[in-house]
Each structure stands twice: as structure tokens, then as C-alpha cells.
Design an enzyme around this catalytic site. Sequence first.
Site, PDB file in Angstrom:
ATOM      1  N   GLN A  37       2.349  -5.895  -3.277  1.00 36.14           N
ATOM      2  CA  GLN A  37       2.578  -5.991  -1.826  1.00 36.14           C
ATOM      3  C   GLN A  37       3.858  -5.212  -1.480  1.00 36.14           C
ATOM      4  OE1 GLN A  37       1.796  -9.381  -3.393  1.00 36.14           O
ATOM      5  NE2 GLN A  37      -0.205  -8.458  -3.227  1.00 36.14           N
TER       6      GLN A  37
ATOM      7  N   ASP B 278       0.811  -1.227   0.000  1.00 35.60           N
ATOM      8  CA  ASP B 278       0.000   0.000   0.000  1.00 35.60           C
ATOM      9  C   ASP B 278       0.841   1.271   0.000  1.00 35.60           C
ATOM     10  OD1 ASP B 278      -2.254  -1.710   0.250  1.00 35.60           O
ATOM     11  OD2 ASP B 278      -1.922  -1.814   2.408  1.00 35.60           O
TER      12      ASP B 278
ATOM     13  N   LYS C  51       2.318   2.125  -5.234  1.00 38.67           N
ATOM     14  CA  LYS C  51       3.018   1.660  -6.445  1.00 38.67           C
ATOM     15  C   LYS C  51       2.214   1.959  -7.714  1.00 38.67           C
ATOM     16  CE  LYS C  51       3.116  -2.350  -4.439  1.00 38.67           C
ATOM     17  NZ  LYS C  51       2.853  -2.029  -3.031  1.00 38.67           N
TER      18      LYS C  51
ATOM     19  N   GLY D 204      -4.056  -4.215  -4.558  1.00 43.98           N
ATOM     20  CA  GLY D 204      -5.021  -3.200  -4.971  1.00 43.98           C
ATOM     21  C   GLY D 204      -4.227  -1.961  -5.343  1.00 43.98           C
ATOM     22  N   HIS D 205      -3.956  -1.803  -6.629  1.00 41.51           N
ATOM     23  CA  HIS D 205      -3.144  -0.661  -7.070  1.00 41.51           C
ATOM     24  C   HIS D 205      -4.065   0.470  -7.519  1.00 41.51           C
ATOM     25  CE1 HIS D 205       0.701  -3.260  -7.709  1.00 41.51           C
ATOM     26  NE2 HIS D 205       0.245  -3.261  -6.480  1.00 41.51           N
TER      27      HIS D 205
HETATM   28  P1  IMP Z   1      -2.569 -12.811   1.350  1.00 37.53           P
HETATM   29  O1  IMP Z   1      -1.448 -12.498   0.415  1.00 37.53           O
HETATM   30  O2  IMP Z   1      -3.903 -12.376   0.831  1.00 37.53           O
HETATM   31  O3  IMP Z   1      -2.573 -14.227   1.798  1.00 37.53           O
HETATM   32  O4  IMP Z   1      -2.344 -11.954   2.690  1.00 37.53           O
HETATM   33  C1  IMP Z   1      -1.216 -12.137   3.520  1.00 37.53           C
HETATM   34  C2  IMP Z   1      -0.882 -10.853   4.258  1.00 37.53           C
HETATM   35  O5  IMP Z   1      -0.422  -9.884   3.319  1.00 37.53           O
HETATM   36  C3  IMP Z   1      -2.064 -10.206   4.963  1.00 37.53           C
HETATM   37  O6  IMP Z   1      -1.588  -9.552   6.124  1.00 37.53           O
HETATM   38  C4  IMP Z   1      -2.566  -9.184   3.969  1.00 37.53           C
HETATM   39  O7  IMP Z   1      -3.254  -8.123   4.580  1.00 37.53           O
HETATM   40  C5  IMP Z   1      -1.252  -8.723   3.368  1.00 37.53           C
HETATM   41  N1  IMP Z   1      -1.397  -8.264   1.992  1.00 37.53           N
HETATM   42  C6  IMP Z   1      -1.574  -9.027   0.891  1.00 37.53           C
HETATM   43  N2  IMP Z   1      -1.630  -8.261  -0.202  1.00 37.53           N
HETATM   44  C7  IMP Z   1      -1.482  -7.004   0.210  1.00 37.53           C
HETATM   45  C8  IMP Z   1      -1.419  -5.749  -0.480  1.00 37.53           C
HETATM   46  O8  IMP Z   1      -1.489  -5.654  -1.709  1.00 37.53           O
HETATM   47  N3  IMP Z   1      -1.245  -4.648   0.308  1.00 37.53           N
HETATM   48  C9  IMP Z   1      -1.102  -4.728   1.652  1.00 37.53           C
HETATM   49  N4  IMP Z   1      -1.130  -5.880   2.326  1.00 37.53           N
HETATM   50  C10 IMP Z   1      -1.329  -6.998   1.611  1.00 37.53           C
END
Ligand code: IMP
Length: 423
Positions: free
Chosen positions: A224, A13, A16, A40-41
Amino acid sequence: MAVDLLLGLQWGDEGKGKIVDVLTKHYDIIARFQGGPNAGHTLEFDGIKHVLHTIPSGIFHKNALNIVGNGVVIDPVIFKKELQALEKFNIDIKSKLLISRKAHLILPTHRLLDAASEASKGKAKIGSTLKGIGPTYMDKTGRNGMRVGDLELDNWKEKYRALADKHEAMIAFYDVEIQYDLKELEADFCDAVENLKKLTFIDSEEYLFQAQKAGKKILAEGAQGSLLDIDFGTYPYVTSSNTTAAGACTGLGVAPTHIGEVKGIFKAYCTRVGSGPFPTELFDEDGATMGRVGNEFGATTGRPRRCGWLDLVALKYAVQINGVTELMMMKADVLSGFKKVKVCTAYDYKGKRITHLPYNIEAENVTPIYTDLEGWGQDLTKMGSAKELPDTLKDYISFLEKELEVPITIVSVGPDRTQTIHR
Ligand code: IMP
């Protein structure tokens, strides 16, 4: 021509999407290399806000090609919705968006498995976005996964069935209450697969190799953040892919010797969504202000993000791991009005002062040690050049550059494309 990288240096977040959109005019190809619809970009221009999950953030530029690389995991159902949201912009998707045959597919049962796994963990849950990311990467490394290229085979449904049946047995093994109607989910999936099959599938590593040879400028877009990396993040509270620079090599098939600039993005403070350690997290009015002013809600899940001061110990680690060559600082505007701005420059780790990121950063082991800097009162959101920035913010930037030993080349002062100051 070398491939430049753009990555998040915190817990995701960082912004990017906005920066890729701003930089796309300098590139011929934008390629996503890992993650999936957990991302979520967010991009904002001409008064419209767009949120992309799997589609690279160069999609709104006429001249750029966008590639979803082999390291990405694709949910055809979410992908279809993303494409529908783009329909009104008259983008020639068939020629501007290319999908790697080696990208893995998220099945409906991967999402269910994610939910079952999280439910079974109780308080120790990861706080996953529940998009099926972990189970899909598990099938990839377990050598069971389904790939985009499989959809070109006549028997893809048999392959699907075998995997989905196995998943159903695994869901039962978790012994938790999960409500679902698999028939309905599968109907949506099959419909979305037909939609996906209308797009252009490529052998993306070969495509990118030829593009490099032809002198095309390529930007690899990370998702991420570095502290969510499966190897170097705050394990187990991480995502299931390599979000760091090395992930671009495996996620696109680009050789390490062909990597050029590594652009690292960070916020002027820190946020985290989901569970896991966060040494500088604030539970007071300052944290609430950051969340409110910064509109800190997950772009994918809508969950409120946890907020805290900038953690230079963690940021330095991310700069090192990625070999960052230039930095981009986001959301300095959110800190306008804070009399003092704190930066964590060391940790008290089990009674010792350390300046590197240790194995375990849980609150019981780590207390942040802060350096206080003067805040800036001015509204930055209408400023258009580096000259206009307040002196105290210039001091903040110089302090960070000195500590990180990397120049800050962009200061973002708002969500819109135009609110970007180049230094
Ligand atoms: P997952 O990748 O959906 O399994 O989530 C694993 C961890 O990464 C969790 O704490 C999510 O909130 C975090 N996470 C996954 N994708 C994002 C992102 O794009 N932005 C921020 N946190 C993320």
C-alpha cells in the site's frame, strides 16, 4: 548489517513490486512486513507480467530468500493461487519462501465481515478491496486472531470454529444482504491450509536477527502507501496496518537502530483507488489521459484508479514520516505529451496558504495551489540513461529534489525491469 526499507509514498500502486525486483540482486533477503492480499505488486520481465499479492517481490531471483513477516495477514486460499501461478517457474518454494509463525490468518468469515461492514456503510464505504484485511487486523489487535503458528497445533480446527462462529454472529448483526455458502468456503480454506502447511514456518524475528548478525543484506518491502497508513493516512479511508517505516520494525521485529536506507517510491503524478479525499484529483481530460496512458487499473481488484497531479504537500509529509533517504520516481513516461505539468506546492486551507498536510484534507477545506512546469514531449520508454532524459524532465526532477531535499536515484520509464534509469 542494517535493514533497508522500500515503501510507497502515496496511496499505493506506486510500483514497489517492480523496484524490489530491480533491487533484489543487491540483497540476500526480501521481507514483506505488513498488508496482505489487498496488495498487488506487478513485475514485468522477459515479456511476462506477474502480479504478487502476499509473496515478496524477490521471489523470481534464484539467490534471494523471501520472508512473509509477522505483520502480514495471509489468506491461505489466495496464497495457494499465488503459488500455483509460480509453479511453471521452477522456484524452490520450500527453501526460498519462509513464513512467520506470528503472521495472522485471514479466515473466509473475515472476508464476509469486510463485505458486510462495507455494505452497511453505504455511501461512506471505505472502498476496501474486500480481502478481509480490516476484520483480520481487528482480531489481531482485539487478541482473538489465528496465527500461522496455530496451524502446527492439533486443535487448530477448534480454534478456527470458535472464531468463525463468532464472526457469523457478527455478520448477522450488520443486518445486510450477504450471499455465501460457508461450507464451500470452509472446504476451500481447509484445503488451502494443508497447502500452506507444506511451506516452511519460521520465527522470523529471530531468523532476521541472526541474518543481520551474519551480515546478510535485507530489504523490507512495504505494501500500500504512506497515505493509507492506519495512523498517518487519510483516516478512515485507509488500510488497517502501518504502511510507514515504523511498520517495518513491528512487522518484522527489526529494531529502529537497525534500519538503514529508506527508499521511497512515488509516481510523477498521483493515483488513488477506493474512497477518500484526494486534493489534486482531476475530473477532466488530463486525468482521463493519465488513467489511459498509465493503464491505471487496480492490480488486485481491476477498479479504475482516480488520477491527479503530483501533490508535493502530501509527498513531503510522507518523506518526513518515513525518514526517506532516497527517492524513486515512477511513470514519468505517462506524462509525455503534456505541454505543462502541474505540481501542487501548497494548499489553500480554509482561506489560508499552508504547506503542511492538515488534519482534514476534504475538498471543502482544501484547494490545491499549483506551480506549472514545462512538460516533455519525448517518448521516454526506450531511454536507457539519465543523460538521455529531456531537459524539461531534468528540470522537473531538480525541482522535486529541491523541494523534498532528498535525491531521486531511480527514474522508471516503463513497466519492464529494463526500463529503469539509475541516476
Ligand atoms: P483494504 O486494505 O482492502 O481494507 O482497503 C482500504 C483502502 O486501501 C481502500 O481504499 C483500498 O482501495 C486501498 N488499498 C488497499 N490496498 C491497496 C493497494 O495495494 N494499493 C492501492 N490501494 C490499496
